[in-house]
Design a protein around this motif. Sequence first.
Motif, PDB file in Angstrom:
ATOM      1  N   GLU A  24       0.834  -1.201   0.000  1.00 22.52           N
ATOM      2  CA  GLU A  24       0.000   0.000   0.000  1.00 22.52           C
ATOM      3  C   GLU A  24       0.880   1.266   0.000  1.00 22.52           C
ATOM      4  OE1 GLU A  24      -2.447   0.584   3.546  1.00 22.52           O
ATOM      5  OE2 GLU A  24      -2.527   2.695   3.002  1.00 22.52           O
ATOM      6  N   LEU A  25       1.930   1.274   0.814  1.00 18.89           N
ATOM      7  CA  LEU A  25       2.818   2.447   0.881  1.00 18.89           C
ATOM      8  C   LEU A  25       3.507   2.685  -0.465  1.00 18.89           C
ATOM      9  CD1 LEU A  25       4.413   1.891   4.426  1.00 18.89           C
ATOM     10  CD2 LEU A  25       2.736   3.649   3.791  1.00 18.89           C
ATOM     11  N   SER A  26       3.911   1.617  -1.121  1.00 17.79           N
ATOM     12  CA  SER A  26       4.557   1.777  -2.433  1.00 17.79           C
ATOM     13  C   SER A  26       3.555   2.241  -3.482  1.00 17.79           C
ATOM     14  CB  SER A  26       5.230   0.469  -2.860  1.00 17.79           C
ATOM     15  OG  SER A  26       6.438   0.303  -2.131  1.00 17.79           O
ATOM     16  N   GLU A  27       2.296   1.776  -3.384  1.00 22.78           N
ATOM     17  CA  GLU A  27       1.266   2.244  -4.328  1.00 22.78           C
ATOM     18  C   GLU A  27       0.998   3.741  -4.135  1.00 22.78           C
ATOM     19  OE1 GLU A  27      -2.057  -0.466  -3.814  1.00 22.78           O
ATOM     20  OE2 GLU A  27      -0.722  -2.119  -4.416  1.00 22.78           O
ATOM     21  N   ILE A  32       2.479   9.545  -6.610  1.00 28.48           N
ATOM     22  CA  ILE A  32       3.049  10.917  -6.569  1.00 28.48           C
ATOM     23  C   ILE A  32       4.568  10.921  -6.390  1.00 28.48           C
ATOM     24  CG2 ILE A  32       0.929  12.057  -5.777  1.00 28.48           C
ATOM     25  CD1 ILE A  32       2.100  12.043  -2.923  1.00 28.48           C
ATOM     26  N   GLY A  33       5.196   9.751  -6.452  1.00 26.92           N
ATOM     27  CA  GLY A  33       6.655   9.683  -6.289  1.00 26.92           C
ATOM     28  C   GLY A  33       7.226   8.611  -7.201  1.00 26.92           C
ATOM     29  N   ASP A  34       8.097   7.768  -6.660  1.00 23.48           N
ATOM     30  CA  ASP A  34       8.749   6.753  -7.489  1.00 23.48           C
ATOM     31  C   ASP A  34       8.408   5.324  -7.074  1.00 23.48           C
ATOM     32  OD1 ASP A  34      10.041   6.814  -5.117  1.00 23.48           O
ATOM     33  OD2 ASP A  34      12.067   7.040  -5.926  1.00 23.48           O
ATOM     34  N   GLY A  35       7.440   5.172  -6.176  1.00 17.33           N
ATOM     35  CA  GLY A  35       6.915   3.836  -5.887  1.00 17.33           C
ATOM     36  C   GLY A  35       7.754   2.954  -4.992  1.00 17.33           C
ATOM     37  N   ASP A  36       8.703   3.555  -4.258  1.00 15.85           N
ATOM     38  CA  ASP A  36       9.583   2.698  -3.442  1.00 15.85           C
ATOM     39  C   ASP A  36       9.377   2.843  -1.932  1.00 15.85           C
ATOM     40  OD1 ASP A  36      10.597   5.214  -3.059  1.00 15.85           O
ATOM     41  OD2 ASP A  36      12.669   4.736  -3.631  1.00 15.85           O
ATOM     42  N   HIS A  37       8.426   3.659  -1.487  1.00 17.58           N
ATOM     43  CA  HIS A  37       8.360   3.941  -0.048  1.00 17.58           C
ATOM     44  C   HIS A  37       8.101   2.693   0.805  1.00 17.58           C
ATOM     45  CE1 HIS A  37       8.227   6.327   3.524  1.00 17.58           C
ATOM     46  NE2 HIS A  37       6.990   5.982   3.804  1.00 17.58           N
ATOM     47  N   GLY A  38       7.230   1.818   0.341  1.00 24.06           N
ATOM     48  CA  GLY A  38       6.954   0.585   1.095  1.00 24.06           C
ATOM     49  C   GLY A  38       8.180  -0.301   1.180  1.00 24.06           C
ATOM     50  N   ALA A  39       8.850  -0.489   0.061  1.00 18.00           N
ATOM     51  CA  ALA A  39      10.065  -1.328   0.042  1.00 18.00           C
ATOM     52  C   ALA A  39      11.158  -0.694   0.900  1.00 18.00           C
ATOM     53  CB  ALA A  39      10.555  -1.506  -1.394  1.00 18.00           C
ATOM     54  N   ASN A  40      11.298   0.626   0.814  1.00 16.85           N
ATOM     55  CA  ASN A  40      12.307   1.319   1.630  1.00 16.85           C
ATOM     56  C   ASN A  40      12.057   1.085   3.114  1.00 16.85           C
ATOM     57  OD1 ASN A  40      13.417   2.432  -0.679  1.00 16.85           O
ATOM     58  ND2 ASN A  40      12.495   4.469  -0.401  1.00 16.85           N
ATOM     59  N   MET A  41      10.814   1.309   3.526  1.00 21.32           N
ATOM     60  CA  MET A  41      10.467   1.197   4.946  1.00 21.32           C
ATOM     61  C   MET A  41      10.561  -0.248   5.430  1.00 21.32           C
ATOM     62  SD  MET A  41       9.896   4.226   6.078  1.00 21.32           S
ATOM     63  CE  MET A  41       8.831   4.163   7.515  1.00 21.32           C
ATOM     64  N   LYS A  42      10.132  -1.176   4.598  1.00 18.72           N
ATOM     65  CA  LYS A  42      10.189  -2.584   5.000  1.00 18.72           C
ATOM     66  C   LYS A  42      11.646  -3.018   5.174  1.00 18.72           C
ATOM     67  CE  LYS A  42       8.540  -7.234   3.955  1.00 18.72           C
ATOM     68  NZ  LYS A  42       9.813  -7.839   4.368  1.00 18.72           N
ATOM     69  N   PRO A 179       2.627   9.241   1.039  1.00 25.21           N
ATOM     70  CA  PRO A 179       3.074   7.949   1.582  1.00 25.21           C
ATOM     71  C   PRO A 179       3.781   8.056   2.929  1.00 25.21           C
ATOM     72  CG  PRO A 179       4.265   8.496  -0.456  1.00 25.21           C
ATOM     73  CD  PRO A 179       3.152   9.473  -0.322  1.00 25.21           C
ATOM     74  N   GLY A 180       4.602   9.082   3.113  1.00 32.60           N
ATOM     75  CA  GLY A 180       5.302   9.243   4.389  1.00 32.60           C
ATOM     76  C   GLY A 180       4.360   9.605   5.528  1.00 32.60           C
ATOM     77  N   ALA A 181       3.292  10.344   5.200  1.00 36.32           N
ATOM     78  CA  ALA A 181       2.285  10.646   6.222  1.00 36.32           C
ATOM     79  C   ALA A 181       1.575   9.353   6.638  1.00 36.32           C
ATOM     80  CB  ALA A 181       1.273  11.665   5.688  1.00 36.32           C
ATOM     81  N   ARG A 182       1.286   8.524   5.641  1.00 32.18           N
ATOM     82  CA  ARG A 182       0.628   7.239   5.928  1.00 32.18           C
ATOM     83  C   ARG A 182       1.541   6.335   6.769  1.00 32.18           C
ATOM     84  NH1 ARG A 182      -3.417   4.023   7.331  1.00 32.18           N
ATOM     85  NH2 ARG A 182      -3.476   2.041   6.235  1.00 32.18           N
ATOM     86  N   SER A 183       2.828   6.252   6.420  1.00 34.44           N
ATOM     87  CA  SER A 183       3.715   5.380   7.205  1.00 34.44           C
ATOM     88  C   SER A 183       3.874   5.920   8.622  1.00 34.44           C
ATOM     89  CB  SER A 183       5.076   5.184   6.520  1.00 34.44           C
ATOM     90  OG  SER A 183       5.766   6.397   6.320  1.00 34.44           O
ATOM     91  N   SER A 184       3.892   7.246   8.780  1.00 33.75           N
ATOM     92  CA  SER A 184       3.970   7.811  10.128  1.00 33.75           C
ATOM     93  C   SER A 184       2.752   7.436  10.955  1.00 33.75           C
ATOM     94  CB  SER A 184       4.088   9.342  10.065  1.00 33.75           C
ATOM     95  OG  SER A 184       5.379   9.729   9.666  1.00 33.75           O
TER      96      SER A 184
END
Length: 196
Positions: A24-27, A32-42, A179-184
């Motif tokens: 979900e975070l990567s989606e 609005i970005g490059d699609g890596d936030h979920g993978a980065n955080m995981k 995405p960063g707001a969601r992960s927070s």
Amino acid sequence: MSDEMLLRAAIAAVSNTIAAHADELSELDAAIGDGDHGANMKRGFDAVAAETDLIAGKPLPEALKAIGTKLVMTVGGASGPLYGTLFMALGKELAQAPDDRAGALRKAVDAVAARGKSTIGQKTMLDVLYPVADAVAAPRPIEEIVALAHASAEATRERLAIRGRASFLGERSIGHVDPGARSSALIVEAVAGVVR
Ligand code: ADP
Ligand code: MG
């Protein structure tokens, strides 16, 4: 609960929720970005979880600094140094004033803002972290803080991105949750579940 048990439970809760929401975070980031936030955080929180024994054995301020350092080394992207700063600064502040956890959180969020040259209202993780820090200081009941975190993340949908990759989209950043707001918000909910 001892700090060590709290740390163990919090590390497990945060790494579990990040793993469960990585797609979900990567989606969100793909929109609005490059699609890596979920993978980065995981990657980052898996690395933290792998060192649970080492980290949870330290005094709380040292443990938080170790978590921050690990995140800087493993998350990457823009969010790695920012989340790293959040935890490292929290550890540093708690070492100086162990009894003022609300004040430490507030200063740690200020450190993220300084690092990101950003502030509240720019469609970033700060749109969740500042309201949460204020609510912790108030103090508000924990259920309210969790609800506020999620509502604050959702409220980034209608905002224009002024910082980070999403800002390259200009007006087209509007209509998507940051995405960063969601992960927070997910991290706040996981930690709250342990502290409660
Ligand atoms: P990258 O943008 O380098 O791919 P991530 O996708 O992992 O990194 O993280 C993106 C998130 O980082 C954004 O959704 C936003 O919440 C946060 N972010 C990016 N730049 C800033 C900044 N300058 N200040 C605060 N948060 C930021
Ligand atoms: Mg990204």
